[in-house]
Design a protein around this motif. Structure first.
Motif, PDB file in Angstrom:
ATOM      1  N   ARG A   7       3.419   3.269   7.348  1.00  0.00           N
ATOM      2  CA  ARG A   7       3.542   3.851   6.019  1.00  0.00           C
ATOM      3  C   ARG A   7       2.203   3.989   5.303  1.00  0.00           C
ATOM      4  NH1 ARG A   7       8.813   4.139   4.612  1.00  0.00           N
ATOM      5  NH2 ARG A   7      10.283   2.874   5.791  1.00  0.00           N
ATOM      6  N   GLY A   8       1.188   3.232   5.730  1.00  0.00           N
ATOM      7  CA  GLY A   8      -0.102   3.285   5.061  1.00  0.00           C
ATOM      8  C   GLY A   8      -0.014   2.700   3.668  1.00  0.00           C
ATOM      9  N   SER A   9      -1.066   2.859   2.892  1.00  0.00           N
ATOM     10  CA  SER A   9      -1.072   2.358   1.511  1.00  0.00           C
ATOM     11  C   SER A   9      -1.815   3.340   0.615  1.00  0.00           C
ATOM     12  CB  SER A   9      -1.743   0.978   1.447  1.00  0.00           C
ATOM     13  OG  SER A   9      -3.094   1.046   1.887  1.00  0.00           O
ATOM     14  N   LEU A  10      -1.541   3.222  -0.665  1.00  0.00           N
ATOM     15  CA  LEU A  10      -2.079   4.136  -1.656  1.00  0.00           C
ATOM     16  C   LEU A  10      -2.596   3.325  -2.832  1.00  0.00           C
ATOM     17  CD1 LEU A  10      -2.108   7.289  -1.934  1.00  0.00           C
ATOM     18  CD2 LEU A  10      -0.039   7.043  -3.316  1.00  0.00           C
ATOM     19  N   PHE A  11      -3.789   3.635  -3.310  1.00  0.00           N
ATOM     20  CA  PHE A  11      -4.323   2.918  -4.479  1.00  0.00           C
ATOM     21  C   PHE A  11      -5.230   3.842  -5.288  1.00  0.00           C
ATOM     22  CE2 PHE A  11      -7.071   2.153  -0.842  1.00  0.00           C
ATOM     23  CZ  PHE A  11      -8.354   2.343  -1.332  1.00  0.00           C
ATOM     24  N   LYS A  12      -5.544   3.386  -6.501  1.00  0.00           N
ATOM     25  CA  LYS A  12      -6.386   4.169  -7.407  1.00  0.00           C
ATOM     26  C   LYS A  12      -7.826   3.666  -7.329  1.00  0.00           C
ATOM     27  CE  LYS A  12      -2.494   4.429 -10.646  1.00  0.00           C
ATOM     28  NZ  LYS A  12      -2.036   4.055 -12.000  1.00  0.00           N
ATOM     29  N   ARG A  13      -8.752   4.626  -7.327  1.00  0.00           N
ATOM     30  CA  ARG A  13     -10.165   4.254  -7.351  1.00  0.00           C
ATOM     31  C   ARG A  13     -10.953   5.354  -8.058  1.00  0.00           C
ATOM     32  NH1 ARG A  13     -13.071   2.596  -1.887  1.00  0.00           N
ATOM     33  NH2 ARG A  13     -12.001   0.621  -2.377  1.00  0.00           N
ATOM     34  N   ARG A  14     -11.656   4.958  -9.117  1.00  0.00           N
ATOM     35  CA  ARG A  14     -12.527   5.875  -9.870  1.00  0.00           C
ATOM     36  C   ARG A  14     -11.811   7.171 -10.268  1.00  0.00           C
ATOM     37  NH1 ARG A  14     -18.041   5.223  -6.185  1.00  0.00           N
ATOM     38  NH2 ARG A  14     -18.347   2.985  -6.567  1.00  0.00           N
ATOM     39  N   GLY A  15     -10.606   7.012 -10.775  1.00  0.00           N
ATOM     40  CA  GLY A  15      -9.854   8.165 -11.273  1.00  0.00           C
ATOM     41  C   GLY A  15      -9.198   9.030 -10.217  1.00  0.00           C
ATOM     42  N   SER A  16      -9.124   8.535  -8.975  1.00  0.00           N
ATOM     43  CA  SER A  16      -8.513   9.324  -7.895  1.00  0.00           C
ATOM     44  C   SER A  16      -7.514   8.486  -7.100  1.00  0.00           C
ATOM     45  CB  SER A  16      -9.590   9.844  -6.936  1.00  0.00           C
ATOM     46  OG  SER A  16     -10.483  10.719  -7.585  1.00  0.00           O
ATOM     47  N   TRP A  17      -6.594   9.161  -6.427  1.00  0.00           N
ATOM     48  CA  TRP A  17      -5.692   8.507  -5.475  1.00  0.00           C
ATOM     49  C   TRP A  17      -6.419   8.410  -4.135  1.00  0.00           C
ATOM     50  CZ3 TRP A  17      -1.678   6.063  -7.185  1.00  0.00           C
ATOM     51  CH2 TRP A  17      -0.958   6.526  -8.293  1.00  0.00           C
ATOM     52  N   HIS A  26      -8.693   1.186  13.879  1.00  0.00           N
ATOM     53  CA  HIS A  26      -9.634   1.139  12.761  1.00  0.00           C
ATOM     54  C   HIS A  26      -8.923   1.542  11.476  1.00  0.00           C
ATOM     55  CE1 HIS A  26     -13.061   0.670  15.501  1.00  0.00           C
ATOM     56  NE2 HIS A  26     -12.512   1.632  16.248  1.00  0.00           N
ATOM     57  N   ARG A  27      -9.369   0.962  10.367  1.00  0.00           N
ATOM     58  CA  ARG A  27      -8.809   1.312   9.067  1.00  0.00           C
ATOM     59  C   ARG A  27      -9.480   2.590   8.557  1.00  0.00           C
ATOM     60  NH1 ARG A  27      -5.847  -1.687   5.682  1.00  0.00           N
ATOM     61  NH2 ARG A  27      -6.378  -3.616   6.776  1.00  0.00           N
ATOM     62  N   ARG A  28      -8.654   3.566   8.155  1.00  0.00           N
ATOM     63  CA  ARG A  28      -9.171   4.831   7.649  1.00  0.00           C
ATOM     64  C   ARG A  28      -8.842   4.985   6.161  1.00  0.00           C
ATOM     65  NH1 ARG A  28     -12.407   5.952  11.937  1.00  0.00           N
ATOM     66  NH2 ARG A  28     -11.216   6.065  13.891  1.00  0.00           N
ATOM     67  N   LYS A  29      -9.696   5.722   5.445  1.00  0.00           N
ATOM     68  CA  LYS A  29      -9.467   5.999   4.028  1.00  0.00           C
ATOM     69  C   LYS A  29      -9.750   7.477   3.752  1.00  0.00           C
ATOM     70  CE  LYS A  29     -10.779   1.405   2.309  1.00  0.00           C
ATOM     71  NZ  LYS A  29     -11.714   0.653   1.438  1.00  0.00           N
ATOM     72  N   THR A  41       3.971  10.460  -6.573  1.00  0.00           N
ATOM     73  CA  THR A  41       4.901  11.027  -5.588  1.00  0.00           C
ATOM     74  C   THR A  41       4.207  12.062  -4.703  1.00  0.00           C
ATOM     75  OG1 THR A  41       6.784  10.695  -7.064  1.00  0.00           O
ATOM     76  CG2 THR A  41       7.054  12.312  -5.306  1.00  0.00           C
ATOM     77  N   GLN A  42       3.395  12.905  -5.317  1.00  0.00           N
ATOM     78  CA  GLN A  42       2.672  13.919  -4.548  1.00  0.00           C
ATOM     79  C   GLN A  42       1.638  13.282  -3.627  1.00  0.00           C
ATOM     80  OE1 GLN A  42       1.251  16.155  -7.848  1.00  0.00           O
ATOM     81  NE2 GLN A  42       3.250  17.070  -8.278  1.00  0.00           N
ATOM     82  N   ALA A  43       0.972  12.217  -4.127  1.00  0.00           N
ATOM     83  CA  ALA A  43      -0.013  11.515  -3.301  1.00  0.00           C
ATOM     84  C   ALA A  43       0.667  10.859  -2.095  1.00  0.00           C
ATOM     85  CB  ALA A  43      -0.753  10.475  -4.130  1.00  0.00           C
ATOM     86  N   GLN A  44       1.877  10.302  -2.323  1.00  0.00           N
ATOM     87  CA  GLN A  44       2.613   9.687  -1.218  1.00  0.00           C
ATOM     88  C   GLN A  44       2.999  10.733  -0.174  1.00  0.00           C
ATOM     89  OE1 GLN A  44       5.702   7.902  -3.623  1.00  0.00           O
ATOM     90  NE2 GLN A  44       4.785   5.863  -3.492  1.00  0.00           N
ATOM     91  N   ALA A  45       3.347  11.932  -0.635  1.00  0.00           N
ATOM     92  CA  ALA A  45       3.691  13.009   0.303  1.00  0.00           C
ATOM     93  C   ALA A  45       2.463  13.435   1.108  1.00  0.00           C
ATOM     94  CB  ALA A  45       4.279  14.203  -0.460  1.00  0.00           C
ATOM     95  N   GLU A  46       1.301  13.470   0.460  1.00  0.00           N
ATOM     96  CA  GLU A  46       0.062  13.807   1.172  1.00  0.00           C
ATOM     97  C   GLU A  46      -0.239  12.748   2.235  1.00  0.00           C
ATOM     98  OE1 GLU A  46      -1.994  16.345   0.933  1.00  0.00           O
ATOM     99  OE2 GLU A  46      -1.402  17.378  -0.895  1.00  0.00           O
ATOM    100  N   LEU A  47      -0.047  11.478   1.878  1.00  0.00           N
ATOM    101  CA  LEU A  47      -0.271  10.396   2.838  1.00  0.00           C
ATOM    102  C   LEU A  47       0.696  10.519   4.010  1.00  0.00           C
ATOM    103  CD1 LEU A  47      -1.467   7.718   3.822  1.00  0.00           C
ATOM    104  CD2 LEU A  47       0.038   6.524   2.209  1.00  0.00           C
ATOM    105  N   ALA A  48       1.960  10.833   3.708  1.00  0.00           N
ATOM    106  CA  ALA A  48       2.956  10.994   4.775  1.00  0.00           C
ATOM    107  C   ALA A  48       2.559  12.106   5.741  1.00  0.00           C
ATOM    108  CB  ALA A  48       4.325  11.288   4.159  1.00  0.00           C
ATOM    109  N   ALA A  49       1.972  13.198   5.200  1.00  0.00           N
ATOM    110  CA  ALA A  49       1.539  14.300   6.052  1.00  0.00           C
ATOM    111  C   ALA A  49       0.405  13.866   6.979  1.00  0.00           C
ATOM    112  CB  ALA A  49       1.089  15.476   5.184  1.00  0.00           C
ATOM    113  N   ILE A  50      -0.469  12.982   6.494  1.00  0.00           N
ATOM    114  CA  ILE A  50      -1.559  12.467   7.323  1.00  0.00           C
ATOM    115  C   ILE A  50      -1.011  11.601   8.449  1.00  0.00           C
ATOM    116  CG2 ILE A  50      -3.582  10.931   7.330  1.00  0.00           C
ATOM    117  CD1 ILE A  50      -4.074  11.813   4.420  1.00  0.00           C
TER     118      ILE A  50
END
Length: 271
Positions: A7-17, A26-29, A41-50
């Motif tokens: 499932r990966g993970s999602l977090f905020k950094r410097r005003g961005s998802w 290896h861990r990717r970002k 919700t849109q960010a989660q969908a983008e992560l799912a596509a990755i």
């Protein structure tokens, strides 16, 4: 047994998802988008596509696969390649808020026609518009139809669903000539031009604010772009790319606004 999806993970950094996942040990970002332009919700969908290609080797399709996993890992990543960005964002929001919120943990093989029709009936009774419920019916048919095509389930339980006739339909008032005249009489030049483009030329708000001066050089507005949720995008549909005729009165207001504008170069924005 179907392998559990990463499932990966999602977090905020410097005003961005920012998305994070494992690939090849290896861990990717990856930065997905600004917080102000992309919902969670849109960010989660983008992560799912990755993650979709990484999860593709998860074993044979099974009716035990959950609705949420199928939507996020199979359905959305595939149709994301077809839909425009604006369509993708709208569909993700609608499916997430109205379907996945209730059905995410359910297995694909557990649905039947009457239960899904009951879901649409409840959505209509709760006050969702006819248009929204009709879109949800379309979503269910397409999602579960794809599940059939991919071999997850043998038949589509959403195939015969209908939009409840009791869903509220919008009341669309129509302005009279007197009301239009009154509106235009109290507006300044810029706002009057915007109103005339909408009322007389039949342009949508996003099409109006995407106009450049080069698109108003003749007796029509050449509609090639629109602004949607802060993004410069193509018009809503293929038929929306068009020439919108401008009346003599509208052309006079265009010329007047051109005199007030700071930049009237061909590629400068009209508004």
């Amino acid at each position: 047994m179907r392998k559990r999806y990463q499932r990966g993970s999602l977090f905020k950094r410097r005003g961005s998802w920012v998305a994070q996942w494992w690939e090849g040990g290896h861990r990717r970002k990856r930065t997905l988008g600004k917080l102000g332009q992309m919902t969670k919700t849109q960010a989660q969908a983008e992560l799912a596509a990755i993650l979709a290609p990484l999860n593709a080797a998860g074993g044979p399709p099974s009716a035990k696969c959950s609705f949420g996993d199928f939507v996020n890992q199979t359905y959305l990543p595939f149709y994301r390649r077809k839909w425009k960005r604006s369509t993708f964002m709208t569909n993700v929001d609608r499916i997430s808020h109205n379907l996945s919120s209730e059905l995410a943990s359910r297995s694909l093989g557990s649905f039947d026609r009457d239960e899904l029709q009951g879901l649409l009936d409840r959505k209509g009774a709760a006050g969702l518009s006819f248009s929204t419920v009709a879109h949800l019916r379309w979503d269910l048919r397409q999602i579960l139809g794809m599940a059939v095509g991919e071999g997850f389930i043998p038949r589509n339980p959403a195939q015969l669903l209908f939009t409840p006739r009791d869903c509220p339909r919008p009341q669309t008032p129509v302005m009279t000539i007197e009301e239009v005249r009154k509106l235009l009489s109290v507006l300044e030049v810029r706002e009057q031009l915007i109103a005339r483009l909408a009322i007389v030329a039949g342009m949508r708000p996003g099409e109006i604010f995407a106009l450049r001066w080069a698109r108003l050089d003749f007796e029509y507005a050449d509609i090639q772009q629109r602004v949607y949720r802060g993004d410069l995008d193509s018009p809503k549909s293929v038929h929306s790319v068009r020439w919108a005729a401008l009346s003599d009165g509208l052309l006079a207001v265009v010329a007047k606004w051109r005199q007030f504008s700071v930049d009237t170069e061909p590629e400068a924005w009209v508004f």
